[in-house]
Design an enzyme around this catalytic site. Structure first.
Site, mmCIF file in Angstrom:
data_model
loop_
_atom_site.group_PDB
_atom_site.id
_atom_site.type_symbol
_atom_site.label_atom_id
_atom_site.label_comp_id
_atom_site.label_asym_id
_atom_site.label_seq_id
_atom_site.Cartn_x
_atom_site.Cartn_y
_atom_site.Cartn_z
ATOM 1 N N GLY A 14 8.823 -2.346 5.500
ATOM 2 C CA GLY A 14 9.409 -1.127 6.050
ATOM 3 C C GLY A 14 10.900 -1.101 5.746
ATOM 4 O O GLY A 14 11.469 -0.045 5.425
ATOM 5 N N THR A 15 11.515 -2.251 5.820
ATOM 6 C CA THR A 15 12.955 -2.353 5.540
ATOM 7 C C THR A 15 13.257 -1.835 4.127
ATOM 8 O O THR A 15 14.178 -1.046 3.928
ATOM 9 C CB THR A 15 13.401 -3.835 5.667
ATOM 10 O OG1 THR A 15 13.197 -4.250 7.014
ATOM 11 C CG2 THR A 15 14.848 -4.032 5.271
ATOM 12 N N ASN B 228 11.462 1.190 18.564
ATOM 13 C CA ASN B 228 10.864 -0.143 18.663
ATOM 14 C C ASN B 228 11.189 -0.870 19.962
ATOM 15 O O ASN B 228 10.408 -1.697 20.424
ATOM 16 C CB ASN B 228 11.283 -1.007 17.464
ATOM 17 C CG ASN B 228 12.744 -0.867 17.120
ATOM 18 O OD1 ASN B 228 13.240 0.245 16.897
ATOM 19 N ND2 ASN B 228 13.456 -1.962 17.083
ATOM 20 N N GLN C 136 6.751 2.057 14.080
ATOM 21 C CA GLN C 136 6.229 1.637 15.390
ATOM 22 C C GLN C 136 5.156 2.578 15.928
ATOM 23 O O GLN C 136 4.363 2.188 16.780
ATOM 24 C CB GLN C 136 7.370 1.520 16.416
ATOM 25 C CG GLN C 136 8.282 0.332 16.173
ATOM 26 C CD GLN C 136 7.610 -1.019 16.391
ATOM 27 O OE1 GLN C 136 6.533 -1.125 16.979
ATOM 28 N NE2 GLN C 136 8.245 -2.080 15.916
ATOM 29 N N ALA D 192 3.050 -2.605 7.210
ATOM 30 C CA ALA D 192 1.667 -3.035 7.450
ATOM 31 C C ALA D 192 1.494 -3.977 8.636
ATOM 32 O O ALA D 192 0.512 -3.895 9.367
ATOM 33 C CB ALA D 192 1.134 -3.721 6.193
ATOM 34 N N HIS D 193 2.476 -4.873 8.839
ATOM 35 C CA HIS D 193 2.249 -5.921 9.848
ATOM 36 C C HIS D 193 2.333 -5.405 11.280
ATOM 37 O O HIS D 193 2.100 -6.139 12.226
ATOM 38 C CB HIS D 193 3.192 -7.115 9.633
ATOM 39 C CG HIS D 193 4.641 -6.879 9.949
ATOM 40 N ND1 HIS D 193 5.221 -7.304 11.116
ATOM 41 C CD2 HIS D 193 5.630 -6.281 9.247
ATOM 42 C CE1 HIS D 193 6.517 -7.001 11.106
ATOM 43 N NE2 HIS D 193 6.786 -6.367 9.982
ATOM 44 N N THR E 176 5.331 -6.335 -10.208
ATOM 45 C CA THR E 176 3.866 -6.377 -10.230
ATOM 46 C C THR E 176 3.347 -6.229 -8.805
ATOM 47 O O THR E 176 3.782 -6.931 -7.897
ATOM 48 C CB THR E 176 3.393 -7.715 -10.847
ATOM 49 O OG1 THR E 176 3.992 -7.832 -12.135
ATOM 50 C CG2 THR E 176 1.881 -7.768 -10.969
ATOM 51 N N CYS F 239 16.882 -8.234 17.918
ATOM 52 C CA CYS F 239 16.859 -9.680 17.721
ATOM 53 C C CYS F 239 16.403 -9.905 16.296
ATOM 54 O O CYS F 239 15.235 -9.739 15.983
ATOM 55 C CB CYS F 239 15.879 -10.301 18.702
ATOM 56 S SG CYS F 239 15.826 -12.078 18.632
#
Ligand code: PLP
Length: 370
Positions: free
Chosen positions: A74-75, A147, A175, A196-197, A233, A319
């Site tokens: 996302g960053t 977030n 989020q 994704a995470h 790739t 954080c």
């Protein structure tokens, strides 16, 4: 360990883990012409389709209005947006993630949109800032859900203001995805960032969703992958993982939301009159409760005490890389120093249970001697 920090990252879905492990066994380079290469390409296109479907780009004719550009996070997607608007006037809310705000401190063409004490973006201020801009190219970046607090922003109204000034609207929906229904066409936004995470996919995979008519210039150059917008790739197994996670969320979202809402109500009822829940009077994600109390210990002491008791939660404040700093979000909302210094964020998942919430309430009261 009872994990109540799902806004930081959530567990990879078992089916996602399985497909990813399986795919790493094949030599999958999507640029190759042979069978493996074509298989890789297919997997990638399939994933794009599943992501589009999750954000409700479902109508075939609309399908071509947006494209999905895979990134490492996302960053990276947020950075990619901003790098495409270096010649524009950029307006970002005061509560954005650091991947948007960091750049804002480096450039003079970036203006910060205030939020009110409910944590909502100040539309009048946005209007005011836009009306003072003489640049033909304007970008607004306002996240869909914060977030730290889970507060949901009035994005449709932001788009209405933006349209008056011909401004492009980007939203960091990292989020929100997997926690509420997100329809980017209904919202009317031009660009969106996902990670994704945060919804059961792997770490280190994200995407920028962009209206097809917007030309996106790369910030990473090389082989011209991702239609020239992002070289390197493709991480085929991770991309397959994002796609599958998106597909699973799509099918389970309603039930997940219901479960998270039940947990949120249980938690907040259990702590009623003991803590203040930030944003309890506005629309909020069903999984996020930022709690603060003048009778509580400071944030760090609470986190350590809770960790020792087997609970993983986060500070209300940003954080990153293990560093703990004052929350720019709570400061922007004008919360008192006392409220800021004791805030902790509890963020659940549909996988948490009632009993875990009850244990947490007990532990919170014990460590704070309430
Ligand atoms: N945007 C928001 C709102 C986030 O909460 C995060 C991660 O915490 C990011 C962007 C960054 O995403 P990633 O971890 O994929 O770099």
């Amino acid at each position: 360990m009872i994990y109540l920090d799902h806004n930081a990252t959530t567990c990879i879905h078992p089916q996602v883990k399985e497909i990813m492990a399986h795919l790493t066994e094949d030599p999958l380079n999507a640029s190759s012409i042979h069978t493996y290469g074509r298989k890789a390409k297919n997997i990638i296109e399939n994933s794009r389709h599943k992501i589009k479907s999750l954000i409700n780009i479902k109508d075939e004719s609309r399908d071509y209005d947006y494209r999905v550009i895979f990134t490492s996070s996302g960053t990276e997607a947020n950075n990619l947006v901003l790098s495409n608007f270096h010649d524009a006037d950029i307006f970002v809310s005061a509560i954005e993630h650091s991947s948007i705000l960091f750049i804002s401190t480096q450039a003079s063409n970036i203006k910060i949109i205030k939020v009110d004490n409910k944590g909502l973006v100040d539309l009048e201020h946005l209007n005011d800032l836009l009306s003072k801009s003489s640049n033909n190219k304007k970008l607004i970046s306002v996240m869909l859900a914060n977030n730290e607090t889970g507060i949901i922003q009035p994005l449709k109204e932001v788009v209405t203001v933006a349209n008056k000034f011909n401004a492009i609207v980007h939203s960091d929906i990292v989020q929100a995805l997997g926690k509420i229904d997100v329809d980017i066409i209904d919202l009317g936004i031009d660009l969106a960032t996902i990670s994704a995470h945060k919804f059961g996919g792997p770490l280190g995979a994200g995407a920028l969703i962009a209206k097809s008519k917007l030309s996106i210039k790369a910030q990473i150059f090389g082989g011209g992958q991702e239609q020239g917008a992002r070289s390197g790739t493709e991480n085929v197994s991770a991309i397959a993982g994002v796609g599958l996670a998106a597909e699973i969320v799509k099918g389970e979202l309603k039930n997940r939301m219901k479960k998270m809402q039940e947990l949120q109500i249980r938690l907040e009822h259990g702590l009623v009159k003991i803590v203040k829940v930030i944003g309890d009077d506005v629309l909020r994600l069903p999984n996020t409760s930022l709690i603060t109390s003048s009778n509580s210990l400071d944030t760090m002491t609470q986190l350590i005490a809770l960790d020792l008791k087997g609970f993983a939660v986060s500070p209300g404040s940003a954080c990153s890389s293990g560093k703990f700093s004052k929350s720019h979000v709570l400061e922007a909302m004008n919360l008192s120093g006392d409220e800021i210094k004791s805030a902790i964020r509890v963020s659940t998942s549909y996988t948490n249970t009632n009993i875990e919430i009850d244990y947490f309430i007990e532990a919170f009261k014990q460590i704070n001697n309430i």
